[in-house]
Design a protein around this motif. Structure first.
Motif, PDB file in Angstrom:
ATOM      1  N   TYR A 223       0.822  -1.172   0.035  1.00 56.61           N
ATOM      2  CA  TYR A 223       0.132  -0.156   0.117  1.00 56.61           C
ATOM      3  C   TYR A 223       0.898   1.206  -0.042  1.00 56.61           C
ATOM      4  CZ  TYR A 223      -3.763  -3.206   1.829  1.00 56.61           C
ATOM      5  OH  TYR A 223      -4.563  -4.135   2.072  1.00 56.61           O
ATOM      6  N   ASP A 224       0.443   2.184  -0.462  1.00 55.91           N
ATOM      7  CA  ASP A 224       1.178   3.491  -0.614  1.00 55.91           C
ATOM      8  C   ASP A 224       0.480   4.611   0.617  1.00 55.91           C
ATOM      9  OD1 ASP A 224       2.552   2.902  -2.843  1.00 55.91           O
ATOM     10  OD2 ASP A 224       1.000   3.911  -4.234  1.00 55.91           O
ATOM     11  N   SER A 225       1.408   5.170   1.354  1.00 57.73           N
ATOM     12  CA  SER A 225       0.700   5.908   2.238  1.00 57.73           C
ATOM     13  C   SER A 225       1.738   7.348   2.382  1.00 57.73           C
ATOM     14  CB  SER A 225       0.778   5.060   3.732  1.00 57.73           C
ATOM     15  OG  SER A 225      -0.160   6.028   4.434  1.00 57.73           O
ATOM     16  N   ARG A 226       1.513   8.167   3.214  1.00 61.16           N
ATOM     17  CA  ARG A 226       2.171   9.172   3.545  1.00 61.16           C
ATOM     18  C   ARG A 226       1.974   9.837   4.788  1.00 61.16           C
ATOM     19  NH1 ARG A 226      -0.338  13.905   0.914  1.00 61.16           N
ATOM     20  NH2 ARG A 226       1.491  14.834   0.711  1.00 61.16           N
ATOM     21  N   PHE A 227       3.458  10.278   5.435  1.00 65.54           N
ATOM     22  CA  PHE A 227       3.220  10.995   6.637  1.00 65.54           C
ATOM     23  C   PHE A 227       3.899  12.294   6.507  1.00 65.54           C
ATOM     24  CE2 PHE A 227       6.867   7.960   6.489  1.00 65.54           C
ATOM     25  CZ  PHE A 227       7.866   8.691   6.919  1.00 65.54           C
ATOM     26  N   ALA A 228       3.786  13.079   7.628  1.00 72.07           N
ATOM     27  CA  ALA A 228       4.620  14.305   7.600  1.00 72.07           C
ATOM     28  C   ALA A 228       5.192  14.523   9.051  1.00 72.07           C
ATOM     29  CB  ALA A 228       3.741  15.713   7.293  1.00 72.07           C
ATOM     30  N   LEU A 229       6.430  15.082   8.938  1.00 65.44           N
ATOM     31  CA  LEU A 229       7.339  15.262  10.404  1.00 65.44           C
ATOM     32  C   LEU A 229       7.763  16.688  10.526  1.00 65.44           C
ATOM     33  CD1 LEU A 229       9.477  12.046  10.219  1.00 65.44           C
ATOM     34  CD2 LEU A 229       7.544  12.525  11.661  1.00 65.44           C
ATOM     35  N   PRO A 230       7.729  17.058  11.716  1.00 70.62           N
ATOM     36  CA  PRO A 230       7.990  18.654  11.942  1.00 70.62           C
ATOM     37  C   PRO A 230       9.439  19.012  11.580  1.00 70.62           C
ATOM     38  CG  PRO A 230       7.767  17.469  13.960  1.00 70.62           C
ATOM     39  CD  PRO A 230       7.283  16.450  12.927  1.00 70.62           C
ATOM     40  N   VAL A 231       9.783  20.205  11.290  1.00 70.23           N
ATOM     41  CA  VAL A 231      11.222  20.505  11.351  1.00 70.23           C
ATOM     42  C   VAL A 231      11.321  21.778  12.373  1.00 70.23           C
ATOM     43  CG1 VAL A 231      13.149  21.507  10.137  1.00 70.23           C
ATOM     44  CG2 VAL A 231      11.682  19.968   8.709  1.00 70.23           C
ATOM     45  N   TYR A 232      11.889  21.680  13.264  1.00 69.14           N
ATOM     46  CA  TYR A 232      11.802  22.614  14.094  1.00 69.14           C
ATOM     47  C   TYR A 232      12.791  23.763  14.094  1.00 69.14           C
ATOM     48  CZ  TYR A 232       9.622  19.029  16.969  1.00 69.14           C
ATOM     49  OH  TYR A 232       8.716  18.083  17.341  1.00 69.14           O
TER      50      TYR A 232
END
Length: 174
Positions: free
Chosen positions: A121-130
């Protein structure tokens, strides 16, 4: 560790699991033993893929495979940290997964635990840059492939997350 993950749509209307905290940070290498311990809390859970209504189980093999696979071993830098921190959002990453692909099992190694084949499966996530002051400057978006094994018992189990790539262009705009 607390979880702070929300599902949002980006400016193109595509769903993404936004992970608001970096739990596995460090200047050098990821401590995969800590990630493995964190993942053990998910064992026994199951989550529904909204697009297909598939139920994906988190089995006892996930912590070892997620942190000890050949793919994980080869990861370096930002992508290694992205995979480690994506562990926090697995329920949401599974929920928004899309574009299911099937593959026959051709490996004797998995003749039982993937007797009915493999799904990707394809999926996406995002992570913060501080920022230097500790506030969030922006989010980096990542694409990942979820590898799911279809066990002889008929259940589907998350096996690993691979092919993690930072999405190029502008950082995520929500």
């Amino acid at each position: 560790m607390g979880r702070d993950i929300i599902i949002k749509k980006d400016i193109k209307g595509k769903r993404i699991a936004v992970i608001n905290n970096i739990h596995f940070a460090g200047k050098r290498m990821v401590d995969w033993d800590n990630v493995k311990e964190y993942l053990k809390a998910f064992v026994g859970e199951n989550h529904r893929v909204e697009d297909t209504d598939d139920i994906i189980y988190i089995g006892k093999d996930l912590p070892n495979e997620f942190t000890g696979s050949l793919y994980t071993y080869k990861l370096k830098g930002a992508v290694a940290k992205a995979k480690a921190n994506a562990a926090q959002g697995l329920p949401e990453i599974i929920r928004i997964a899309a574009h299911r692909h099937f593959r026959e099992n051709n490996s004797e190694k998995h003749y039982r635990n993937a007797a009915l084949g493999w799904y990707r499966y394809d999926s996406r996530f995002a992570l913060p840059v501080y920022r230097e002051d500790g506030g969030i400057e922006r989010y980096n978006a990542f694409h990942a492939s979820l590898i799911v094994r279809h066990d002889e018992n008929g259940k589907m189990y998350l096996y690993d997350m691979i092919d993690i790539k930072k999405e190029t262009g502008n950082p995520l705009e929500l």
